[in-house]
Scaffold this active site. Structure first.
Site, short mmCIF file in Angstrom:
data_model
loop_
_atom_site.label_atom_id
_atom_site.label_comp_id
_atom_site.label_asym_id
_atom_site.label_seq_id
_atom_site.Cartn_x
_atom_site.Cartn_y
_atom_site.Cartn_z
N GLY A 16 0.72 -1.13 -0.11
CA GLY A 16 0.05 -0.11 -0.07
C GLY A 16 0.95 1.27 0.06
O GLY A 16 0.52 2.31 0.40
N GLY A 18 1.66 3.28 -2.48
CA GLY A 18 1.36 4.33 -3.46
C GLY A 18 0.75 5.73 -2.87
O GLY A 18 0.82 6.71 -3.62
N GLY A 20 -1.38 7.65 0.86
CA GLY A 20 -1.58 8.03 2.22
C GLY A 20 -0.24 7.74 2.95
O GLY A 20 0.88 8.08 2.57
N LEU A 21 -0.56 7.16 4.23
CA LEU A 21 0.76 6.98 5.01
C LEU A 21 1.79 5.98 4.49
O LEU A 21 2.92 6.34 4.90
CB LEU A 21 0.21 6.07 6.36
CG LEU A 21 -1.01 6.78 7.24
CD1 LEU A 21 -1.24 6.26 8.48
CD2 LEU A 21 -0.36 8.20 7.73
N ASP A 68 -2.14 -7.45 -5.85
CA ASP A 68 -3.45 -7.68 -4.83
C ASP A 68 -2.65 -8.55 -3.74
O ASP A 68 -2.60 -9.78 -3.95
CB ASP A 68 -4.44 -7.96 -5.68
CG ASP A 68 -5.70 -8.13 -4.81
OD1 ASP A 68 -5.59 -8.28 -3.75
OD2 ASP A 68 -6.70 -8.38 -5.31
N ARG A 70 -4.33 -9.93 -1.47
CA ARG A 70 -5.07 -11.00 -1.23
C ARG A 70 -4.78 -12.29 -2.00
O ARG A 70 -5.37 -13.28 -1.75
CB ARG A 70 -6.53 -10.63 -1.50
CG ARG A 70 -6.97 -9.48 -0.67
CD ARG A 70 -8.38 -8.73 -0.97
NE ARG A 70 -8.47 -8.26 -2.24
CZ ARG A 70 -9.28 -7.81 -2.89
NH1 ARG A 70 -10.38 -7.60 -2.31
NH2 ARG A 70 -9.25 -7.00 -4.26
N TYR A 149 -7.69 -0.88 18.56
CA TYR A 149 -8.69 -1.70 18.67
C TYR A 149 -8.51 -3.02 18.16
O TYR A 149 -9.39 -3.95 18.12
CB TYR A 149 -10.06 -1.23 17.99
CG TYR A 149 -10.19 -1.18 16.44
CD1 TYR A 149 -9.75 -2.10 15.64
CD2 TYR A 149 -10.36 0.15 15.88
CE1 TYR A 149 -9.96 -1.75 14.02
CE2 TYR A 149 -10.37 0.60 14.70
CZ TYR A 149 -10.03 -0.66 13.78
OH TYR A 149 -10.24 -0.30 12.42
N GLY A 191 -3.36 6.61 15.78
CA GLY A 191 -4.98 7.16 15.87
C GLY A 191 -5.19 7.72 14.89
O GLY A 191 -4.89 7.03 13.75
#
Length: 282
Positions: A16, A18, A20-21, A68, A70, A149, A191
């Site tokens: 992942g 590419g 965001g974080l 992918d 998955r 969580y 968070g």
């Protein structure tokens, strides 16, 4: 904060990576001398991010491949390609999927869609990289992006909570098992760190946005650099004696929600004076 060569020649795979974080961590790793490989499902996003990084840091330090996670066969092919290109020193399990929903409305497809990425995909990539480290006698580090969580549970994100709990169990289990090979596994429980796309799926309106901030003791959401600073520490030799840990980086959010009387922060000074008066009467 860090010496500019702290991660020099470290080869880091970010799932992942590419956007965001994942993208933010990739940039920070490159700034400190690392070589990175990024993967994800969206080829166009990967291509754009790789081109941006190549322009800023040099094409020889950036590799990318659609995958992918998955699909275990796709994972194996992806890891094999990066391994043949010079091996890997660090894996960052960042790819995730989540959405908010009432659990009684979830279909099996909805559950599988999240678990496929968060639990199965994370395990597939970790095992594919880890077995190569063990076979080669090569030390390695795994950093996984989890959540508070993972151990407390959370309403309305059931599949994510289940998947993150499994990934936390994986982190601690393999830390115990693979420590003998010099392989470390740690995790961060971030968070709220706003990212495009995910934020829109999870925060439906400004009222929820404000309510979320109010339950965080520091009163604000996190900034990406704050997370990447911690990620750098955990993948570097600065944390060489640390394994099996989950580090909370949430402005005190989980503590703020855990204390039985934390809701008393809403009392005014007058309310507190009245409370004192009640105590004297007693």
């Amino acid at each position: 904060m860090y010496q500019p060569d702290l991660l020099k020649d470290k080869r880091i795979l970010i799932t992942g990576g590419g956007s965001g974080l994942g993208k933010a961590m990739g940039r920070s790793f490159l700034e400190l001398g690392a070589k990175i490989a990024i993967c994800g499902r969206r080829e166009e996003v990967l291509k754009e991010t790789a081109a941006e990084f190549a322009k800023d840091f040099g094409a020889e330090r950036v590799a990318w491949q659609p995958c992918d996670i998955r699909d275990p066969e796709a994972v194996e092919a992806m890891v094999a390609a990066f391994w043949e290109d010079g091996g890997l020193d660090v894996l960052v399990n960042n790819a995730a999927g989540n959405f908010a929903a009432k659990s009684e409305t979830l279909s099996h497809r909805a559950v599988d869609a999240v678990l496929g990425i968060v639990l199965h995909g994370t395990a597939y990539v970790t095992l594919a990289v880890g077995k190569r480290w063990v076979e080669a006698g090569r030390k390695g580090t795994v950093l996984s992006m989890l959540t508070s969580y993972a151990w407390s549970g959370s309403a309305y994100v059931l599949p994510s909570a289940m998947g993150k709990a499994g990934a936390l169990a994986m982190t601690r289990s393999l830390a115990a098992e693979w420590g003998q090979y010099g392989i470390r596994l740690n995790a961060i429980a971030p968070g709220p760190f706003p990212t495009e796309g995910a934020w829109e799926r999870l925060i439906p309106n400004d009222e929820i946005d404000r309510a979320w901030k109010e339950k965080i003791p520091l009163g604000r959401f996190g900034e990406h650099k704050e997370l990447t600073n911690l990620a750098v520490f955990l993948v570097s030799e600065l944390s060489s004696y640390m394994t099996g840990e989950l580090v909370h980086l949430d402005g005190g959010e989980w503590i703020g929600g855990a204390g039985q009387f934390n809701l008393l922060k809403s009392l005014s000074d007058a309310d507190w004076e009245e409370m004192k008066g009640r105590g004297r009467k007693g």
